[in-house]
Scaffold this active site. Sequence first.
Site, mmCIF file in Angstrom:
data_model
loop_
_atom_site.group_PDB
_atom_site.id
_atom_site.type_symbol
_atom_site.label_atom_id
_atom_site.label_comp_id
_atom_site.label_asym_id
_atom_site.label_seq_id
_atom_site.Cartn_x
_atom_site.Cartn_y
_atom_site.Cartn_z
ATOM 1 N N VAL A 24 38.500 -40.809 12.520
ATOM 2 C CA VAL A 24 39.065 -39.822 11.574
ATOM 3 C C VAL A 24 39.059 -38.439 12.234
ATOM 4 O O VAL A 24 40.066 -37.731 12.248
ATOM 5 C CB VAL A 24 38.257 -39.807 10.244
ATOM 6 N N ILE A 127 29.661 -55.029 3.862
ATOM 7 C CA ILE A 127 29.387 -56.316 4.497
ATOM 8 C C ILE A 127 29.783 -57.477 3.595
ATOM 9 O O ILE A 127 29.944 -58.597 4.049
ATOM 10 C CB ILE A 127 27.902 -56.459 4.919
ATOM 11 N N ASP A 128 29.967 -57.211 2.293
ATOM 12 C CA ASP A 128 30.240 -58.293 1.340
ATOM 13 C C ASP A 128 31.621 -58.935 1.532
ATOM 14 O O ASP A 128 31.838 -60.072 1.111
ATOM 15 C CB ASP A 128 30.141 -57.779 -0.100
ATOM 16 N N GLY A 186 26.099 -74.055 11.541
ATOM 17 C CA GLY A 186 25.897 -75.497 11.366
ATOM 18 C C GLY A 186 24.945 -75.825 10.231
ATOM 19 O O GLY A 186 24.184 -76.800 10.313
ATOM 20 N N GLN A 257 20.384 -57.476 7.272
ATOM 21 C CA GLN A 257 21.794 -57.889 7.442
ATOM 22 C C GLN A 257 22.740 -56.699 7.531
ATOM 23 O O GLN A 257 23.873 -56.819 7.969
ATOM 24 C CB GLN A 257 22.246 -58.752 6.251
HETATM 25 O O1 F6P Z 1 27.237 -54.088 -1.117
HETATM 26 C C1 F6P Z 1 26.419 -54.260 -0.006
HETATM 27 C C2 F6P Z 1 25.085 -54.793 -0.413
HETATM 28 O O2 F6P Z 1 24.299 -54.937 0.752
HETATM 29 C C3 F6P Z 1 25.094 -56.089 -1.215
HETATM 30 O O3 F6P Z 1 25.283 -57.220 -0.392
HETATM 31 C C4 F6P Z 1 23.756 -56.043 -1.879
HETATM 32 O O4 F6P Z 1 23.755 -56.785 -3.074
HETATM 33 C C5 F6P Z 1 23.577 -54.584 -2.165
HETATM 34 O O5 F6P Z 1 24.419 -53.882 -1.269
HETATM 35 C C6 F6P Z 1 22.179 -54.078 -2.004
HETATM 36 O O6 F6P Z 1 22.155 -52.757 -2.429
HETATM 37 P P1 F6P Z 1 20.967 -51.765 -2.176
HETATM 38 O O7 F6P Z 1 21.030 -51.332 -0.729
HETATM 39 O O8 F6P Z 1 21.218 -50.636 -3.097
HETATM 40 O O9 F6P Z 1 19.692 -52.514 -2.423
#
Ligand code: F6P
Length: 333
Positions: A24, A127-128, A186, A257
């Site tokens: 950006v 990430i979802d 797997g 994650q």
């Molecule tokens: O939306 C991303 C995410 O990591 C979801 O996978 C998870 O449910 C949520 O955020 C967790 O949120 P927080 O960081 O507020 O605990």
Amino acid sequence: MNKTIGVLTSGGDAPGMNPAIRAVVRTAASQGCKVMGIYNGYDGIFDTNMEELGNQSLASIIDRGGTILQSSRCKRMYSPEGIDLARQRLQEQNIHGLVVIGGDGSLTGARELAKRGMPVVGIPASIDNDLAGTEMAIGVDTATNTIMQLLDRIRDTASSHRRCFLIEVMGRNSGYLALTTAVSSGASISVIPEYRYNMERIVSVLHKRFQDSKDNSIVILAEGVCGAQEFMDRMQQAMPGGEFEQEVRITVLGHVQRGGIPTHFDRMLGARFGELAVMGLLQQETGCMTALNKGRTTLVELDQVIGKKKHPAPELMRLARNLQIEFGDAVEV
Ligand code: F6P
């Protein structure tokens, strides 16, 4: 062009946000515009927590996970009055266009600002991978690689003890992470919120694997189904005699994650989306989001994205079935 573009990151952070911010800033500079980095998500608008981002702000960020602008889930954006105020604050700061990098909630706020006349382009980052209109969001590739590597490690210890592991992964209401990492690692079973799971079949797969002397069984549970302990209890109740014949351990992967060095794919996606968002704003595009579909980046209307359910791709479900991953009944919830 002498315009000022604001950029913020909002909601859960995602690896690749920094390369997007970088793109950006660089693209804006190439087009003769300056960029105000807004800190702490939408909160930074209300608190006037922002500063101009130049090349020095971009040093060594391309390989950093998280977001240098920091992030928040801003409650003040939940009310119409709050959004009006945010619009006003942006105007007071002479911000002519806004790039919002985030997930579903963040882009809902972006759409509301656009409706009030603020030029806004969103960049999907979560990430979802639950946003409709784009095959991929920033952060998904890094997160799936992280999960896959962690699952590989868990399989080492599972095999050594001939154990079954129940692994809870993130994803909010989406099963994308659970389904795709089941394929790449797997796993035997993937339980996702989009499809009704069949506990009888899950138990019988686990039983058969144990009888066949398979040295491990991995069950990946998407957090959108329920918590791991609750699922474990349900699994136990379904076992003949209410007893596991195999030792079972639970691992909740959690926020590990979301961190980590963005992969090549996420850096490229961040760069492509960041550049396109700025070019879009300069061409008077607003109320839209950058998207990746069939390898091409385009802008899609936020009205076509917000509130729309993203279904798992049918070919992904077929793949899982053909690879004999048990994920439940072919009935969408
Ligand atoms: O939306 C991303 C995410 O990591 C979801 O996978 C998870 O449910 C949520 O955020 C967790 O949120 P927080 O960081 O507020 O605990």
